[in-house]
Write an enzyme that holds these catalytic residues in place. Sequence first.
Site, mmCIF file in Angstrom:
data_model
loop_
_atom_site.group_PDB
_atom_site.id
_atom_site.type_symbol
_atom_site.label_atom_id
_atom_site.label_comp_id
_atom_site.label_asym_id
_atom_site.label_seq_id
_atom_site.Cartn_x
_atom_site.Cartn_y
_atom_site.Cartn_z
ATOM 1 N N HIS A 1 0.852 -1.165 -0.111
ATOM 2 C CA HIS A 1 0.030 0.096 -0.001
ATOM 3 C C HIS A 1 0.959 1.410 0.090
ATOM 4 O O HIS A 1 2.088 1.361 0.235
ATOM 5 C CB HIS A 1 -0.870 -0.043 1.370
ATOM 6 C CG HIS A 1 -2.049 -0.960 1.123
ATOM 7 N ND1 HIS A 1 -2.059 -2.317 1.630
ATOM 8 C CD2 HIS A 1 -3.223 -0.891 0.761
ATOM 9 C CE1 HIS A 1 -3.298 -2.771 1.372
ATOM 10 N NE2 HIS A 1 -4.090 -1.769 0.899
ATOM 11 N N LYS B 1 -0.493 4.847 4.400
ATOM 12 C CA LYS B 1 -1.525 4.120 5.330
ATOM 13 C C LYS B 1 -1.221 3.920 6.679
ATOM 14 O O LYS B 1 0.159 3.482 6.791
ATOM 15 C CB LYS B 1 -1.408 2.703 4.327
ATOM 16 C CG LYS B 1 -2.520 1.729 5.071
ATOM 17 C CD LYS B 1 -2.914 0.695 4.253
ATOM 18 C CE LYS B 1 -3.914 -0.264 4.639
ATOM 19 N NZ LYS B 1 -5.253 0.309 5.065
HETATM 20 P P1 NAD Z 1 -7.766 9.932 4.428
HETATM 21 O O1 NAD Z 1 -6.654 10.370 5.331
HETATM 22 O O2 NAD Z 1 -7.236 10.557 2.897
HETATM 23 O O3 NAD Z 1 -9.063 10.614 4.723
HETATM 24 C C1 NAD Z 1 -9.540 10.296 5.795
HETATM 25 C C2 NAD Z 1 -10.421 11.667 6.039
HETATM 26 O O4 NAD Z 1 -11.268 11.526 7.017
HETATM 27 C C3 NAD Z 1 -9.331 13.077 6.029
HETATM 28 O O5 NAD Z 1 -9.892 13.959 5.083
HETATM 29 C C4 NAD Z 1 -9.561 13.426 7.319
HETATM 30 O O6 NAD Z 1 -9.668 14.889 7.554
HETATM 31 C C5 NAD Z 1 -11.237 13.050 7.843
HETATM 32 N N1 NAD Z 1 -11.694 12.812 9.168
HETATM 33 C C6 NAD Z 1 -10.767 12.670 10.226
HETATM 34 N N2 NAD Z 1 -11.553 12.856 11.294
HETATM 35 C C7 NAD Z 1 -12.784 13.278 11.152
HETATM 36 C C8 NAD Z 1 -13.897 13.608 11.533
HETATM 37 N N3 NAD Z 1 -14.209 13.663 12.980
HETATM 38 N N4 NAD Z 1 -15.108 13.756 11.003
HETATM 39 C C9 NAD Z 1 -15.104 13.686 9.515
HETATM 40 N N5 NAD Z 1 -13.780 13.630 9.010
HETATM 41 C C10 NAD Z 1 -12.716 13.222 9.323
HETATM 42 O O7 NAD Z 1 -7.717 8.351 4.128
HETATM 43 P P2 NAD Z 1 -8.254 7.376 3.081
HETATM 44 O O8 NAD Z 1 -7.187 6.989 2.095
HETATM 45 O O9 NAD Z 1 -9.600 8.147 2.435
HETATM 46 O O10 NAD Z 1 -8.885 6.119 3.946
HETATM 47 C C11 NAD Z 1 -9.769 6.450 4.943
HETATM 48 C C12 NAD Z 1 -10.022 5.064 5.728
HETATM 49 O O11 NAD Z 1 -10.696 4.034 4.712
HETATM 50 C C13 NAD Z 1 -8.573 4.357 6.265
HETATM 51 O O12 NAD Z 1 -8.955 3.520 7.376
HETATM 52 C C14 NAD Z 1 -8.382 3.482 4.998
HETATM 53 O O13 NAD Z 1 -7.523 2.379 5.554
HETATM 54 C C15 NAD Z 1 -9.647 2.846 4.828
HETATM 55 N N6 NAD Z 1 -10.018 2.346 3.237
HETATM 56 C C16 NAD Z 1 -10.964 1.192 3.349
HETATM 57 C C17 NAD Z 1 -11.215 0.800 1.936
HETATM 58 C C18 NAD Z 1 -12.298 -0.067 2.096
HETATM 59 O O14 NAD Z 1 -12.473 -0.688 0.852
HETATM 60 N N7 NAD Z 1 -12.876 -0.486 2.982
HETATM 61 C C19 NAD Z 1 -10.648 1.214 0.974
HETATM 62 C C20 NAD Z 1 -9.471 2.407 1.153
HETATM 63 C C21 NAD Z 1 -9.417 2.843 2.097
#
Ligand code: NAD
Length: 266
Positions: free
Chosen positions: A155, A159
Site C-alpha cells: 500500500h 497508510k
Molecule cells: P484519508 O486520510 O485520505 O481520509 C480520511 C479523511 O477523514 C481525512 O480527510 C480526514 O480529515 C477525515 N476525518 C478525520 N477525522 C474526521 C472527523 N472527526 N469527521 C469527519 N472527517 C474526519 O484516508 P483514506 O485513504 O481516504 O482512507 C480512509 C480510511 O478508509 C482508512 O482507514 C483506510 O484504511 C480505509 N480504506 C478502506 C477501504 C475499503 O474498501 N474498506 C478502501 C480504502 C481505504
Amino acid sequence: MINIVIAGAAGRMGQALIRCARRFDKIRIIGAVERPGHSDLDKDAGSVAGIDSINVRLNDSLPDALKNADVLIDFTLHSTVQENANIAVGMRRAMVIGTTGLMPNETEVINLAASKIPIVWAPNMSLGVNLLFSVLKKAGSIFSDGYVIEIDETHHVHKKDSPSGTALRLGEKIAEGLGQELNRLMLHDAENPDMAAVPGKIVIRSHREGEAIGDHAVTFTNESERIEFTHKAFSRDAFAMGALRAAQWVVTQRPGLYDMQNVLSL
Ligand code: NAD
C-alpha cells in the site's frame, strides 16, 4: 432516491465516493462532513473532489448533515468511527463503514450500534477482493496439509494500519477454511517484510511504497506446486463503487452487522 452523507469527504476515499456517486441514478449526496479545522470546510464537495459543483458544502457537523439522510458512509479514522456510529444510532440512520484499523474497544461500539441500525462494515469494498475472500476460504480447506501460506500486501506510504485490514481478512478466510483462528496462525513482522515462511503458519508481509493503492497476493506452496491469487486495485473507484452499492443495499436491511459478502450474496 437514496440520500447519502459522506464522513471524511475531503479524504482520498471521500473524493472517490463523490466522483463515483454520479454513476448511480438512485443515489444523491446530500452531506459532506470533515473534521473541525479542515482547510476545505465550506468549499463545495464536488470542487474538492475535482468535478463540477454538487451544491453540497463541506461542513463539520454530522448531526446537521444527517437530518435528511438515509445512510452515512464513513471513511475517516479509526478513532472517529465510534462517535459517528453513536450519532447514526441516535438518528436511526443506516451506515456503511470502510474505515480500517479499529481498536478492540472501537470494534465493540460498532457491534453494539449494529443491534440498533443496519451497518455494512468491510475492510475492502472492491468486488474482486470480496470474491477472493470466498475463494480463499475454499482454498484453505483444500490446501490444508503441508502448504506454506503467504499473504503479501503493498500500500501507499500514508497508510496508517499494518497489516492492512484486507490482508487480515484474507488471513481470516484462509484460517476459517482450515478450521482455525487467524490469531493462532498469523506471523507478521512490520519491520521485516523478508521474514522466512513457516509451514503451518500464515505469514503476512506488509510493504509501504509510493502511492500504491492496494495490491494483495496470496500463495500456497508445497514441494510440488504453487498456487497464486492476486488482486491489484488501479484506482480507489474500485472501493468507492462497492461502498455505494453497499449503501443502496443497507437501507433495505434490518439492524445488524453485515459485510460485502452479504451485499454481494457470496
Ligand atoms: P484519508 O486520510 O485520505 O481520509 C480520511 C479523511 O477523514 C481525512 O480527510 C480526514 O480529515 C477525515 N476525518 C478525520 N477525522 C474526521 C472527523 N472527526 N469527521 C469527519 N472527517 C474526519 O484516508 P483514506 O485513504 O481516504 O482512507 C480512509 C480510511 O478508509 C482508512 O482507514 C483506510 O484504511 C480505509 N480504506 C478502506 C477501504 C475499503 O474498501 N474498506 C478502501 C480504502 C481505504
